[in-house]
Design an enzyme around this catalytic site. Sequence first.
Site, PDB file in Angstrom:
ATOM      1  N   HIS A   1      43.224  39.302  45.005  1.00  0.00           N
ATOM      2  CA  HIS A   1      43.265  40.544  45.456  1.00  0.00           C
ATOM      3  C   HIS A   1      42.001  41.006  45.679  1.00  0.00           C
ATOM      4  CE1 HIS A   1      47.385  41.818  44.448  1.00  0.00           C
ATOM      5  NE2 HIS A   1      47.349  41.505  43.064  1.00  0.00           N
TER       6      HIS A   1
ATOM      7  N   HIS B   1      41.016  39.961  49.116  1.00  0.00           N
ATOM      8  CA  HIS B   1      41.695  40.990  49.954  1.00  0.00           C
ATOM      9  C   HIS B   1      40.875  42.203  50.338  1.00  0.00           C
ATOM     10  CE1 HIS B   1      45.857  43.139  51.468  1.00  0.00           C
ATOM     11  NE2 HIS B   1      44.978  42.490  52.347  1.00  0.00           N
TER      12      HIS B   1
ATOM     13  N   HIS C   1      44.752  34.781  40.725  1.00  0.00           N
ATOM     14  CA  HIS C   1      45.534  35.833  41.289  1.00  0.00           C
ATOM     15  C   HIS C   1      44.533  36.911  41.465  1.00  0.00           C
ATOM     16  CE1 HIS C   1      49.510  38.145  41.434  1.00  0.00           C
ATOM     17  NE2 HIS C   1      48.724  39.307  41.121  1.00  0.00           N
ATOM     18  N   GLU C   2      44.006  37.554  40.411  1.00  0.00           N
ATOM     19  CA  GLU C   2      43.306  38.612  40.671  1.00  0.00           C
ATOM     20  C   GLU C   2      42.205  38.524  41.680  1.00  0.00           C
ATOM     21  OE1 GLU C   2      44.501  41.510  39.789  1.00  0.00           O
ATOM     22  OE2 GLU C   2      46.008  40.494  38.227  1.00  0.00           O
TER      23      GLU C   2
END
Lengths: 248, 730
Positions: free
Chosen positions: B521, B524, B517-518
């Site tokens: 990010h 991104h 998940h991190e």
Amino acid sequence: MNLFRAVLFSFLFITSFNLYSHNPEDFVIAEIERGQMNFENEQIAAEYGAALKRQRARRLAAMPFYKKFYIFVKAGFQHIIPEGIDHILFVLGLFFSCITFRSLLWQVTAFTVAHSITLVLAAQGLVQLSGDIVEAIIALSIVWVAVENCLYKEPSKWRYMIVFAFGLLHGLGFAALLTQYGLPKDNFISMLLAFNLGVEFGQLAVLVIAFVLIKMIMKKNWYSNEIKIPASLIIAGIGLFWFIERVF
Amino acid sequence: MSKNLIFTSQLKTYKMRKLLFISALLIIVSCQQQSEMDPNINPFFQEWNTPHEVPPFLDIKDEHYMPAYEKGMEENLSEIDVIVNNPEEPTFSNTIEELERTGKLLSKVGRVFSNLASSNTNPQLQELQRELSPMLSAHYDKISLNEGLFNRVESLWQDRENLGLTSEQLKLLEDTRKQFVRSGALMSEEQKKQISEINSKISGLSTSFGQNLLAETNGFELILNKSDLEGLSDGVVAAALDAASQKMDKAESEEEKEKYKNKYVFTPHRSSMYPFLTESTRRDLREKLYISYVMRGDNGNETDNKEIAAEIAKLRAERAKIMGYKTHAHFVLEENMLKTPEEVYDLLVKLWEPAVKRAKVEVADMQAVANAEGQNFEIAAWDWWHYSEKVRKEKYDLDESAIKPYLSLDNVLQGVFNTTNKLWGLNFTELFDIDLYHPDARVWQVTDKDGSHLGIFIGDYFTRSNKRGGAWMSSFKGQSNLDGRERPIVVNVCNFPAPVGDNPALLSFDNVVTLFHEFGHAMHGTLTNVTYGSMAGTSGPRDFIELPSQLLEHWASEPEVLKSFATHYETGESIPDDLIDKLLNASKFNQGFINTEYLAASLLDMDWHTISAEEDLKDANKFESESMRKVGLIDEIAPRYRSTYFAHIFSGGYSSGYYSYVHAAVLDSDAFEAFKEAGDVFDPNLSSKLRSTIYSKGSTEEAMDLFVQFRGRKAEIGPLLKVRGLDGAE
């Protein structure tokens, strides 16, 4: 404007149902969900130490072999010069006890063989002894050698045995530090060897320096009274001081 | 310096020398890079000639922040003055682009500080944070309320058709103007005054709300004797004993100390409450603790939050009205991906029914367990954790300790690196000669498929006592192409358990999902490629920025991918198929509850923020129960946050935004479905489309357009229902 927007938007996000952002106003949420942060310096220091060890292991694992080997040789050497003052004093104690190079060589060899044995055994985790005891006896060994220098002219036959026994202890001392430092798993033996090699170089350096300084006057008849005995007494005094400090 | 240290060490105790020996060794290995900083000058006032401009962490001391902030704000304001007082006619370049260039020093110190104040903090930094917070908001107010600046922006906006702007420039102009307008730039003086009065009232009430909530949460404790600990595991008991002894240490009187002596303390903090509710077989005590939790702020005492919550909602509605919006939610959502309350309600209601339906099945499952035990009660809200755990063991049992050996941190990292390699051709090279703020933080250079430098990735994974809880992504440097190619430095911070001794760190599967998940990010923030820094990376709307992160989670649980990285740290064997099956099955456990409580809170949030300014709101409880009755919340579940402790919306910045996580979840499940449909989770066409739309555009285009560009249509909820086991397929 960069920051104007950054402040609005750059606050960060966390796993699905675990909402809390980095906005200072949101800290209250974090505090409610998880309780207040508790800063315990001892624990923070312990965590930091463990992290350093992990970092070192990662860095070492990524190094080429020669670089690692060099680092451990250097570490071993530095453990004698300049950091291993008690080991220096012990070796000097041996030095002052000898008139002939031959007997010195034998003593140093006995010492080296002995500390290499325990260093390997302890680093492998096969031998363990409380650091406090080891350090106290190391201090005592310095006193012993130095006092003996004052009592006898020539080292006695069983002196080699004593030196060997002390060597075993000094090896445990090296190992305790080396284990804390952490040996890389995949090059365990070679790095142990490198460290030991460094220690030998350090010892040798001490002896060579002492020999160069004292060589000219060694054969003089006042050498024993004016140099050897006072020097040994000073060494014994320091050793005794350490012994008391480490025991109490 | 080091010579001195070693010299004095000879006089000191042996232990001291031991430490020095070790640190000397450390210095040999660690400090391969020599600092070029002048130690007499604040590092924030110097050029950073470090590799990749990673902040010179070892040179930055706590006392450097405040002066740098002060100077940064001062510089920022004078830069703004220069723009405003420029005698030339406003142009895009002399106004908007110049604005982009302002605030460099503030950003330099701000990024380091806000990161370290969370990931490597101490009481001084926390104090500094409290001090800085009002200073910074006053500072940004000065900019956003600067009339001269707004006039230049506005005249450009009026003339936008004739400026020959690219679409990215036009969006930047629009966004910039919107910031001013939303701060009240178009209001009359009278309105501005009203708004600023309302703002300060809201801000005061929010603070009280948070303080009350803290007091209420800290105010209750369940003090137990040894005989009350039935069912509790050793770890939970030890934590409760520890809590009691901490209370004892803090106690001021002997009498108070006596209260905690040989006792066990549980509190309504989730970390303390959940284990108790799960394990304790004492139903009466479960009820007591649970009730204390849900009644926070609702006890009719001086720390009651009912009126405050209603008052905040009302003030927000008034403010929205003055600004020309129908409700506060309209005001907030304008900036989001879903643009109106109707769209949000539509989504929440669509999900609500399957969630509650599933929750009712879960209640029935638990009731069956209770009945089989010979219990003579109906499952209540405080029984949920205890009995759902029994259902879990029966139906979804997963032996965490059997899985962990397959999930060493290094393997999982390799897994996530390989995933992005297969998707986008990225490569990660760990760098060992850069010193960060903590030795557990690691750093990698990220290169693109053509070998060019894309960014720096920092991973700081282990929990420690000076790190805030949770997991997050942040950055130490942004991306911009305005004045040459600047690539970002991003960081992931997690709280995984540190390894013991020389063993590798082993993660739970939850940890693995968090890591992916991190990392999503982080991607991104790394793949971003835009001209203007303020539009880079994770700058998009809140209900969009969770998409890149949650999307990457899907690869972690894809059996093909999982098998490739989940190899046993000792034997090297791949994780067996039956473990994978159990793992994936377990992810469907309790989803009825999780979704229902979350959706209930999201709906409550929306209800509070779609009231009109005229509404007569006295009783928050009545409002809440009406709101929950309307949708049909079952008694066995409370909203994840009840109004009186919904700090996210009444104290934090999530008002009418709590829904955003599930919106992002709809998007990510549907986006991943595209790969499933293609029959290849690394389908090259989809991968490159994913990068060129969702991961690299920052906020240069409308988020919804980006999604549609990728998917060819708007998102559907079917895939999410399937992923969460809410599709009734069981």
